[in-house]
Write an enzyme that holds these catalytic residues in place. Structure first.
Site, mmCIF file in Angstrom:
data_model
loop_
_atom_site.group_PDB
_atom_site.id
_atom_site.type_symbol
_atom_site.label_atom_id
_atom_site.label_comp_id
_atom_site.label_asym_id
_atom_site.label_seq_id
_atom_site.Cartn_x
_atom_site.Cartn_y
_atom_site.Cartn_z
ATOM 1 C CB CYS A 48 52.578 100.172 31.169
ATOM 2 S SG CYS A 48 53.187 99.652 32.785
ATOM 3 C CG ASP B 205 45.984 95.012 33.990
ATOM 4 O OD1 ASP B 205 46.640 94.654 34.992
ATOM 5 O OD2 ASP B 205 46.265 96.025 33.329
ATOM 6 C CG HIS C 41 49.472 95.524 32.600
ATOM 7 N ND1 HIS C 41 48.786 96.682 32.882
ATOM 8 C CD2 HIS C 41 50.775 95.888 32.452
ATOM 9 C CE1 HIS C 41 49.625 97.702 32.914
ATOM 10 N NE2 HIS C 41 50.845 97.240 32.664
#
Length: 235
Positions: A124, A172, A204
């Site tokens: 991330c 995502d 994600h």
């Protein structure tokens, strides 16, 4: 392998300190069973240096790497997304890269580290920092961003030396397939290095087994390619 630190009054998972960016930085260091191995930097999600990030450092150590997860938030950990967003925004990209380069300094200074370069694995926010760090620091020879979030302006990849293996989720919505393709084109155009970006049938944060979006099959496939990639690049 370095054991997870017990409660000593220090923030969870901090077991090493080192100079970085003009200050004293903290992090979590995990050593392989042999005591020596190639060095890998593990870069946190926007939540901070959590159990998940420490677990990844431990997993890399079991695979034979010396893994260092620098604590970019100074011991703070977010517990909900708005808090995590604020903490991420409070860390300028340039400052994050400066702190991570200090972590590379420290890792390469350790007698336990056998490699002359390091790998960088991030998730991330940390996946984005993998790319920023690799673009800025030629001592990174293997870059593995998991669903890396580029904050603001993309880095200049013209000085990139690292090979890149990236993992992204097809579901995502924060990083759509078109964005991944554009990023790959930019990296290759600026550096001459074509990144190996892989898409998985997942959302994600699919690698984080503490989150509802965890996708075990995709996580296993990503890990099974990441470990040999790091070994090949770092020796």
């Amino acid at each position: 392998m370095t054991e997870r630190p017990k409660s000593t009054g220090a923030p969870a998972h901090q077991n090493v300190t080192f100079p970085s960016g003009g200050t004293t930085a903290h992090g979590y260091l995990a050593l392989p069973p042999s005591g020596r191995g190639p060095g890998v930097i593990v870069i946190q999600e926007w939540w901070g240096l959590t159990d998940h990030i420490a677990d990844i450092a431990d997993r890399l150590a079991r695979e034979g790497f010396v893994a260092l997860a620098p604590d970019l938030y100074g011991g703070n950990v977010a517990h909900e997304s708005q808090e995590a967003l604020r903490m991420m925004r409070d860390l300028p990209v340039s400052r994050g890269v400066e702190l991570l380069s200090g972590a590379v300094d420290h890792l390469l200074s350790l007698p336990e580290v056998t490699s002359e370069t390091v790998g960088a694995v991030g998730f991330c926010m940390g996946g984005g920092f993998v790319l920023y760090l690799a673009a800025a620091d030629p001592r990174v020879s293997a870059a593995v961003p998991f669903y890396g979030v580029i904050q603001g302006e993309a880095p200049d990849f013209s000085g990139l030396k690292a090979r890149i293996l990236g993992h992204f989720g097809e579901l995502d919505q924060s990083i759509p397939k078109e964005t991944v393709e554009q990023l790959a084109e930019t990296i290759e155009r600026q550096s001459g290095i074509a990144p190996d970006f892989r898409l998985y049938p997942a959302d994600h944060a699919f690698f984080n087994d503490g989150r509802p979006v965890y996708h075990a099959e995709s996580a296993a496939r990503a890990w099974e390619s990441t470990v040999p990639f790091l070994r090949e690049r770092l020796g």
